[in-house]
Design a protein around this motif. Structure first.
Motif, PDB file in Angstrom:
ATOM      1  N   VAL A 162       0.836  -1.204   0.000  1.00 57.79           N
ATOM      2  CA  VAL A 162       0.000   0.000   0.000  1.00 57.79           C
ATOM      3  C   VAL A 162       0.867   1.249   0.000  1.00 57.79           C
ATOM      4  CG1 VAL A 162      -1.707   1.305   1.313  1.00 57.79           C
ATOM      5  CG2 VAL A 162      -1.912  -1.186   1.152  1.00 57.79           C
ATOM      6  N   ASP A 163       1.905   1.246   0.822  1.00 56.24           N
ATOM      7  CA  ASP A 163       2.782   2.413   0.923  1.00 56.24           C
ATOM      8  C   ASP A 163       3.466   2.718  -0.409  1.00 56.24           C
ATOM      9  OD1 ASP A 163       4.193   4.426   2.649  1.00 56.24           O
ATOM     10  OD2 ASP A 163       5.931   3.286   1.955  1.00 56.24           O
ATOM     11  N   MET A 164       3.945   1.694  -1.088  1.00 57.17           N
ATOM     12  CA  MET A 164       4.630   1.915  -2.357  1.00 57.17           C
ATOM     13  C   MET A 164       3.684   2.443  -3.428  1.00 57.17           C
ATOM     14  SD  MET A 164       7.821   1.513  -2.086  1.00 57.17           S
ATOM     15  CE  MET A 164       8.101   1.694  -3.847  1.00 57.17           C
ATOM     16  N   TRP A 165       2.470   1.900  -3.498  1.00 52.69           N
ATOM     17  CA  TRP A 165       1.530   2.373  -4.512  1.00 52.69           C
ATOM     18  C   TRP A 165       1.089   3.810  -4.243  1.00 52.69           C
ATOM     19  CZ3 TRP A 165       0.737   0.705  -9.164  1.00 52.69           C
ATOM     20  CH2 TRP A 165       0.979  -0.630  -9.479  1.00 52.69           C
ATOM     21  N   LEU A 166       1.162   4.251  -2.987  1.00 43.97           N
ATOM     22  CA  LEU A 166       0.786   5.621  -2.652  1.00 43.97           C
ATOM     23  C   LEU A 166       1.916   6.612  -2.885  1.00 43.97           C
ATOM     24  CD1 LEU A 166      -1.285   5.126   0.634  1.00 43.97           C
ATOM     25  CD2 LEU A 166      -2.143   5.621  -1.671  1.00 43.97           C
ATOM     26  N   HIS A 167       3.108   6.117  -3.228  1.00 47.92           N
ATOM     27  CA  HIS A 167       4.259   7.009  -3.401  1.00 47.92           C
ATOM     28  C   HIS A 167       4.991   6.708  -4.708  1.00 47.92           C
ATOM     29  CE1 HIS A 167       3.858   8.563   0.704  1.00 47.92           C
ATOM     30  NE2 HIS A 167       3.626   7.320   1.073  1.00 47.92           N
ATOM     31  N   PRO A 168       4.328   6.898  -5.846  1.00 50.12           N
ATOM     32  CA  PRO A 168       4.965   6.574  -7.134  1.00 50.12           C
ATOM     33  C   PRO A 168       6.181   7.429  -7.440  1.00 50.12           C
ATOM     34  CG  PRO A 168       2.924   7.786  -7.481  1.00 50.12           C
ATOM     35  CD  PRO A 168       2.965   7.436  -6.031  1.00 50.12           C
ATOM     36  N   ALA A 169       6.260   8.629  -6.856  1.00 50.50           N
ATOM     37  CA  ALA A 169       7.416   9.488  -7.120  1.00 50.50           C
ATOM     38  C   ALA A 169       8.702   8.902  -6.563  1.00 50.50           C
ATOM     39  CB  ALA A 169       7.183  10.875  -6.522  1.00 50.50           C
ATOM     40  N   LEU A 170       8.592   7.981  -5.615  1.00 51.98           N
ATOM     41  CA  LEU A 170       9.777   7.418  -4.971  1.00 51.98           C
ATOM     42  C   LEU A 170      10.194   6.074  -5.564  1.00 51.98           C
ATOM     43  CD1 LEU A 170       8.951   8.252  -1.227  1.00 51.98           C
ATOM     44  CD2 LEU A 170      10.114   9.652  -2.947  1.00 51.98           C
ATOM     45  N   TRP A 171       9.462   5.566  -6.541  1.00 46.82           N
ATOM     46  CA  TRP A 171       9.850   4.293  -7.156  1.00 46.82           C
ATOM     47  C   TRP A 171      11.170   4.464  -7.895  1.00 46.82           C
ATOM     48  CZ3 TRP A 171       4.685   2.844 -10.047  1.00 46.82           C
ATOM     49  CH2 TRP A 171       3.655   2.713  -9.100  1.00 46.82           C
ATOM     50  N   PRO A 172      11.949   3.406  -8.014  1.00 47.48           N
ATOM     51  CA  PRO A 172      13.160   3.478  -8.841  1.00 47.48           C
ATOM     52  C   PRO A 172      12.815   3.933 -10.252  1.00 47.48           C
ATOM     53  CG  PRO A 172      13.135   1.450  -7.569  1.00 47.48           C
ATOM     54  CD  PRO A 172      11.790   2.080  -7.376  1.00 47.48           C
ATOM     55  N   ALA A 173      13.635   4.795 -10.823  1.00 48.16           N
ATOM     56  CA  ALA A 173      13.337   5.350 -12.145  1.00 48.16           C
ATOM     57  C   ALA A 173      14.622   5.602 -12.916  1.00 48.16           C
ATOM     58  CB  ALA A 173      12.541   6.647 -12.009  1.00 48.16           C
ATOM     59  N   ASP A 174      14.502   5.657 -14.235  1.00 48.94           N
ATOM     60  CA  ASP A 174      15.636   5.937 -15.101  1.00 48.94           C
ATOM     61  C   ASP A 174      15.828   7.432 -15.317  1.00 48.94           C
ATOM     62  OD1 ASP A 174      16.124   3.197 -15.477  1.00 48.94           O
ATOM     63  OD2 ASP A 174      14.613   3.115 -17.073  1.00 48.94           O
ATOM     64  N   SER A 175      14.791   8.211 -15.032  1.00 46.90           N
ATOM     65  CA  SER A 175      14.879   9.654 -15.245  1.00 46.90           C
ATOM     66  C   SER A 175      13.856  10.367 -14.376  1.00 46.90           C
ATOM     67  CB  SER A 175      14.631   9.999 -16.719  1.00 46.90           C
ATOM     68  OG  SER A 175      13.287   9.710 -17.073  1.00 46.90           O
ATOM     69  N   ARG A 176      14.066  11.658 -14.210  1.00 48.23           N
ATOM     70  CA  ARG A 176      13.109  12.475 -13.466  1.00 48.23           C
ATOM     71  C   ARG A 176      11.770  12.538 -14.199  1.00 48.23           C
ATOM     72  NH1 ARG A 176      14.266  16.071  -9.401  1.00 48.23           N
ATOM     73  NH2 ARG A 176      12.667  17.636  -8.915  1.00 48.23           N
ATOM     74  N   THR A 177      11.833  12.528 -15.518  1.00 50.33           N
ATOM     75  CA  THR A 177      10.607  12.569 -16.319  1.00 50.33           C
ATOM     76  C   THR A 177       9.738  11.350 -16.048  1.00 50.33           C
ATOM     77  OG1 THR A 177      11.708  13.829 -18.071  1.00 50.33           O
ATOM     78  CG2 THR A 177       9.699  12.671 -18.670  1.00 50.33           C
ATOM     79  N   GLN A 178      10.384  10.202 -15.870  1.00 47.98           N
ATOM     80  CA  GLN A 178       9.621   8.987 -15.575  1.00 47.98           C
ATOM     81  C   GLN A 178       8.882   9.112 -14.256  1.00 47.98           C
ATOM     82  OE1 GLN A 178      11.862   5.332 -14.862  1.00 47.98           O
ATOM     83  NE2 GLN A 178      10.453   4.221 -16.191  1.00 47.98           N
ATOM     84  N   ARG A 179       9.514   9.709 -13.257  1.00 41.67           N
ATOM     85  CA  ARG A 179       8.839   9.930 -11.978  1.00 41.67           C
ATOM     86  C   ARG A 179       7.673  10.905 -12.147  1.00 41.67           C
ATOM     87  NH1 ARG A 179      12.233   7.869  -7.995  1.00 41.67           N
ATOM     88  NH2 ARG A 179      14.445   7.776  -8.508  1.00 41.67           N
ATOM     89  N   GLN A 180       7.877  11.951 -12.918  1.00 36.33           N
ATOM     90  CA  GLN A 180       6.820  12.933 -13.141  1.00 36.33           C
ATOM     91  C   GLN A 180       5.622  12.298 -13.843  1.00 36.33           C
ATOM     92  OE1 GLN A 180       9.169  15.699 -15.353  1.00 36.33           O
ATOM     93  NE2 GLN A 180       9.752  16.914 -13.560  1.00 36.33           N
ATOM     94  N   ARG A 181       5.916  11.398 -14.762  1.00 33.09           N
ATOM     95  CA  ARG A 181       4.830  10.723 -15.466  1.00 33.09           C
ATOM     96  C   ARG A 181       4.018   9.859 -14.508  1.00 33.09           C
ATOM     97  NH1 ARG A 181       5.634   6.311 -20.271  1.00 33.09           N
ATOM     98  NH2 ARG A 181       3.450   5.894 -20.647  1.00 33.09           N
ATOM     99  N   ARG A 182       4.692   9.193 -13.588  1.00 34.91           N
ATOM    100  CA  ARG A 182       3.980   8.367 -12.611  1.00 34.91           C
ATOM    101  C   ARG A 182       3.101   9.223 -11.704  1.00 34.91           C
ATOM    102  NH1 ARG A 182       9.407   5.020 -11.010  1.00 34.91           N
ATOM    103  NH2 ARG A 182       9.380   3.495 -12.714  1.00 34.91           N
ATOM    104  N   VAL A 183       3.631  10.364 -11.258  1.00 34.78           N
ATOM    105  CA  VAL A 183       2.838  11.251 -10.407  1.00 34.78           C
ATOM    106  C   VAL A 183       1.640  11.791 -11.179  1.00 34.78           C
ATOM    107  CG1 VAL A 183       2.854  13.391  -9.079  1.00 34.78           C
ATOM    108  CG2 VAL A 183       4.811  11.842  -8.954  1.00 34.78           C
ATOM    109  N   ALA A 184       1.842  12.129 -12.449  1.00 33.03           N
ATOM    110  CA  ALA A 184       0.732  12.625 -13.268  1.00 33.03           C
ATOM    111  C   ALA A 184      -0.365  11.582 -13.382  1.00 33.03           C
ATOM    112  CB  ALA A 184       1.249  13.006 -14.654  1.00 33.03           C
ATOM    113  N   THR A 185       0.024  10.322 -13.590  1.00 34.20           N
ATOM    114  CA  THR A 185      -0.964   9.244 -13.680  1.00 34.20           C
ATOM    115  C   THR A 185      -1.715   9.077 -12.366  1.00 34.20           C
ATOM    116  OG1 THR A 185       0.423   8.084 -15.294  1.00 34.20           O
ATOM    117  CG2 THR A 185      -1.295   6.804 -14.190  1.00 34.20           C
ATOM    118  N   MET A 186      -0.982   9.175 -11.258  1.00 33.60           N
ATOM    119  CA  MET A 186      -1.641   9.063  -9.961  1.00 33.60           C
ATOM    120  C   MET A 186      -2.600  10.239  -9.746  1.00 33.60           C
ATOM    121  SD  MET A 186       0.006   8.719  -6.178  1.00 33.60           S
ATOM    122  CE  MET A 186      -1.045   8.276  -4.794  1.00 33.60           C
TER     123      MET A 186
END
Length: 269
Positions: free
Chosen positions: A44-68
């Motif tokens: 539950v904690d991981m799904w609530l924090h997509p910005a903190l998932w391992p990523a290849d780029s900052r853009t990938q994190r931003q895309r996850r937050v946008a989807t959330m």
């Protein structure tokens, strides 16, 4: 027991499992059933924090937050729509379903809706200005939204066809079809943005994401507090309204956590 642990680990996001899945599964296997509650909390904690998932780029994190953000916005819209339908004396619930006092706070709900629309506009990724990107996005939209569109269209056609919908079985089927369409649509729209690649859509920057998620938090907070207040007013407790209000307040907490994650957005790893 190892089967249960393995099944639970599979519920973690793909990015997490690719990096740490094997290690977590080994630890869970060694601890046995005692590890299961911690695994559930971690999922539950991981799904609530997509910005903190391992990523290849900052853009990938931003895309996850946008989807959330889109997911939260659609969940908030669905819950608010449910409360509004129950509050409307002419709606599916009919007179006397206990939330008619909600109309007295319509101005606040209009503000909440405006904030919700603003939040969606800010967090939504934009399609790349190419024919291929637009065609791909439309293809994904047709694939994901075909079923909810069919349910919704059928319900609308039945209501406006002149068919007598007063029999309880038919009325229940029409109402169920309509809400299934709304629910499936709210689920499938975020899946469109997770399915298409970075060559199709561009996520908003961190600053725009912060503004969008802040607007979504404000929309959920005002809507949730209003609906919950109405549900508890007048000395009569309305379980559905209270559940909707509490759900919106929970979405506010999710947005608050996302804002905290965005402020501490780590570098890509």
């Amino acid at each position: 027991m190892s089967v249960v642990a393995r099944s639970l680990v599979r519920l973690y996001p793909d990015a997490f499992r690719e990096r740490w899945g094997a290690m977590v599964e080994d630890e869970a296997r060694g601890a046995g059933w005692k590890s299961w509650p911690n695994l559930v909390v971690g999922i539950v904690d991981m799904w609530l924090h997509p910005a903190l998932w391992p990523a290849d780029s900052r853009t990938q994190r931003q895309r996850r937050v946008a989807t959330m953000g889109i997911t939260v916005a659609l969940a908030a819209w669905f819950l608010s729509h449910l409360a509004a339908e129950q509050a409307d004396p002419g709606g599916p619930g009919g007179p006397g379903d206990g939330l008619s006092a909600y109309g007295a706070r319509g101005a606040i709900m209009h503000v909440s809706t405006t904030l919700l629309l603003l939040g969606i506009a800010l967090v939504a990724p934009r399609p790349r200005p190419t024919v291929g990107a637009v065609v791909t996005l439309l293809r994904w939209a047709l694939r994901r939204l075909a079923v909810p569109t069919a349910f919704g269209t059928t319900a609308v056609l039945v209501v406006h066809s002149g068919i007598d919908t007063s029999p309880p079985t038919l009325r229940t089927a029409v109402i169920a079809g309509w809400w299934i369409a709304l629910g499936l649509g709210a689920i499938q729209i975020p899946r469109i943005f997770t399915g298409v690649g970075a060559d199709v859509v561009v996520p908003p920057g961190t600053g725009r994401l912060r503004l969008g998620v802040s607007a979504l938090a404000a929309a959920s907070a005002t809507g949730g507090a209003t609906i919950l207040g109405v549900s508890l007013a007048g000395g009569v407790f309305h379980p559905l309204g209270a559940a909707v209000g509490a759900g919106l307040l929970l979405l506010t907490a999710v947005c608050a956590g996302t804002l905290r994650d965005l402020r501490a957005l780590p570098p890509a790893s």
